[in-house]
Design a protein around this motif. Structure first.
Motif, PDB file in Angstrom:
ATOM      1  N   TRP A   1     -23.786  39.583  17.111  1.00  0.00           N
ATOM      2  CA  TRP A   1     -23.337  38.946  15.878  1.00  0.00           C
ATOM      3  C   TRP A   1     -23.980  37.575  15.766  1.00  0.00           C
ATOM      4  O   TRP A   1     -24.382  36.981  16.780  1.00  0.00           O
ATOM      5  CB  TRP A   1     -21.817  38.812  15.874  1.00  0.00           C
ATOM      6  CG  TRP A   1     -21.169  38.291  14.621  1.00  0.00           C
ATOM      7  CD1 TRP A   1     -20.486  37.126  14.469  1.00  0.00           C
ATOM      8  CD2 TRP A   1     -21.136  38.937  13.334  1.00  0.00           C
ATOM      9  NE1 TRP A   1     -20.012  37.009  13.172  1.00  0.00           N
ATOM     10  CE2 TRP A   1     -20.407  38.120  12.460  1.00  0.00           C
ATOM     11  CE3 TRP A   1     -21.659  40.148  12.861  1.00  0.00           C
ATOM     12  CZ2 TRP A   1     -20.187  38.450  11.122  1.00  0.00           C
ATOM     13  CZ3 TRP A   1     -21.442  40.480  11.528  1.00  0.00           C
ATOM     14  CH2 TRP A   1     -20.714  39.650  10.677  1.00  0.00           C
TER      15      TRP A   1
ATOM     16  N   TYR B   1     -23.900  35.367  19.158  1.00  0.00           N
ATOM     17  CA  TYR B   1     -22.765  35.918  19.889  1.00  0.00           C
ATOM     18  C   TYR B   1     -23.261  37.062  20.778  1.00  0.00           C
ATOM     19  O   TYR B   1     -23.977  37.948  20.301  1.00  0.00           O
ATOM     20  CB  TYR B   1     -21.715  36.482  18.934  1.00  0.00           C
ATOM     21  CG  TYR B   1     -20.913  35.467  18.174  1.00  0.00           C
ATOM     22  CD1 TYR B   1     -19.544  35.321  18.390  1.00  0.00           C
ATOM     23  CD2 TYR B   1     -21.499  34.654  17.202  1.00  0.00           C
ATOM     24  CE1 TYR B   1     -18.790  34.400  17.676  1.00  0.00           C
ATOM     25  CE2 TYR B   1     -20.771  33.719  16.489  1.00  0.00           C
ATOM     26  CZ  TYR B   1     -19.411  33.603  16.730  1.00  0.00           C
ATOM     27  OH  TYR B   1     -18.673  32.681  16.013  1.00  0.00           O
TER      28      TYR B   1
ATOM     29  N   MET C   1     -12.980  35.539  21.379  1.00  0.00           N
ATOM     30  CA  MET C   1     -14.258  34.863  21.518  1.00  0.00           C
ATOM     31  C   MET C   1     -14.117  33.580  22.313  1.00  0.00           C
ATOM     32  O   MET C   1     -13.011  33.086  22.540  1.00  0.00           O
ATOM     33  CB  MET C   1     -14.869  34.554  20.153  1.00  0.00           C
ATOM     34  CG  MET C   1     -14.101  33.533  19.332  1.00  0.00           C
ATOM     35  SD  MET C   1     -15.028  32.955  17.870  1.00  0.00           S
ATOM     36  CE  MET C   1     -16.256  31.871  18.622  1.00  0.00           C
TER      37      MET C   1
ATOM     38  N   SER D   1     -22.020  31.926  21.902  1.00  0.00           N
ATOM     39  CA  SER D   1     -20.650  32.443  21.913  1.00  0.00           C
ATOM     40  C   SER D   1     -20.632  33.835  22.513  1.00  0.00           C
ATOM     41  O   SER D   1     -21.670  34.508  22.593  1.00  0.00           O
ATOM     42  CB  SER D   1     -20.084  32.480  20.488  1.00  0.00           C
ATOM     43  OG  SER D   1     -19.983  31.176  19.945  1.00  0.00           O
TER      44      SER D   1
ATOM     45  N   TRP E   1     -18.329  37.579  22.270  1.00  0.00           N
ATOM     46  CA  TRP E   1     -17.421  38.315  21.380  1.00  0.00           C
ATOM     47  C   TRP E   1     -16.905  39.548  22.106  1.00  0.00           C
ATOM     48  O   TRP E   1     -17.671  40.414  22.507  1.00  0.00           O
ATOM     49  CB  TRP E   1     -18.148  38.724  20.107  1.00  0.00           C
ATOM     50  CG  TRP E   1     -17.271  39.411  19.099  1.00  0.00           C
ATOM     51  CD1 TRP E   1     -17.267  40.745  18.785  1.00  0.00           C
ATOM     52  CD2 TRP E   1     -16.254  38.805  18.295  1.00  0.00           C
ATOM     53  NE1 TRP E   1     -16.311  40.998  17.831  1.00  0.00           N
ATOM     54  CE2 TRP E   1     -15.679  39.827  17.508  1.00  0.00           C
ATOM     55  CE3 TRP E   1     -15.788  37.492  18.158  1.00  0.00           C
ATOM     56  CZ2 TRP E   1     -14.653  39.589  16.602  1.00  0.00           C
ATOM     57  CZ3 TRP E   1     -14.765  37.248  17.260  1.00  0.00           C
ATOM     58  CH2 TRP E   1     -14.210  38.290  16.491  1.00  0.00           C
TER      59      TRP E   1
ATOM     60  N   GLY F   1     -18.699  43.651  15.488  1.00  0.00           N
ATOM     61  CA  GLY F   1     -19.934  42.879  15.397  1.00  0.00           C
ATOM     62  C   GLY F   1     -20.768  43.393  14.245  1.00  0.00           C
ATOM     63  O   GLY F   1     -20.245  44.040  13.323  1.00  0.00           O
TER      64      GLY F   1
END
Length: 252
Positions: free
Chosen positions: A11, A73, A106, A118, A120, A127
């Motif tokens: 993501w 992410y 997250m 980040s 996830w 996503g």
């Protein structure tokens, strides 16, 4: 875990004080449509869709002084464990793991050189639903002044294995996760003005890099690095009207 495999970028989203401008700029640039969360707690968080499939997001910054930035992410099945690994490996937990409504869990993290990313852990939202097609994310790349330290860090955090390949005057690194190269890394030679010396870049696939770069400028963005050919395709570095950096690539 449904969706993208753990250890793989899954993501990208934009944190920006100019959310309304982003809701106009990116749909006009990439042909996206925006779906704004109706939940007041989401702060107007917007899911961008391409052909009805989720490709990226945008929301307000976490703090008033945060610069506009696109974030990468990485998928995980345990955000808390990744946060612990980051600290053990010499990185920083910028925002401790937390649940995002019922969508996922997250954390915001930083490597030893300061590159922020980040993780996830999906729940209702897995996503992105589209990759490597025009208007969707196609690549994620770490730019850092300390590639050797990054190799140690990401191996400990995600189990990534670096694979080096010459790329002109520098050595380019591909990050292997299992059977796939999932991201890349290159040394930072000249820090961008006002930016951290290390950062993760998000690349979006396009059909015509020259046309999209020109369109970005027409819409109030900036062409930071004009389109140029590389082994992956034809790539340009752009900034949106509020200064957020992103890349486009016409894949070969």
């Amino acid at each position: 875990m449904n969706g993208v495999e753990p250890g793989t970028p899954c993501w990208a989203d934009l944190a920006t004080p100019g959310l309304e401008d982003a809701q106009r700029f990116y749909p006009q640039l990439f042909g996206w449509t925006g779906r704004v969360s109706p939940d007041p707690a989401a702060g107007g968080y917007t899911i961008f869709l391409k052909d009805g499939k989720a490709v990226a997001g945008a929301g307000p910054p976490a703090s008033p002084d945060q610069v506009p930035i696109w974030s990468t992410y990485v998928a995980t099945d345990d955000a808390d464990l990744v946060a612990t690994r980051v600290e053990t490996a010499g990185g920083q937990v910028v925002v401790a793991p937390f649940d995002v409504l019922d969508q996922g869990r997250m954390a915001v993290l930083a490597d030893p050189a300061g590159a922020v990313f980040s993780v996830w852990q999906p729940m209702a939202m897995r996503g992105a639903e589209l990759f490597n097609e025009p208007g969707s994310m196609c690549w994620n790349e770490l730019v850092t002044p300390d590639p050797d330290r990054a190799k140690e860090f990401y191996a400990l955090v995600f189990g990534w294995h670096p694979e080096e390949r010459p790329a002109g005057p520098v050595t380019y690194t591909g990050w292997r996760c299992g059977a796939r190269i999932v991201a890349g890394m290159m040394p930072q030679l000249e820090p961008l003005p006002g930016d951290l010396p290390a950062y993760w870049s998000v690349f979006f696939a396009v059909a015509d890099a020259d046309a999209i770069a020109a369109r970005a400028a027409e819409l109030g963005g900036t062409i930071l690095v004009p389109p140029r050919d590389n082994p992956a395709g034809r790539t340009a570095a752009l900034r949106d009207p509020h200064g957020a950096l992103f890349h486009i690539t016409a894949l070969r």
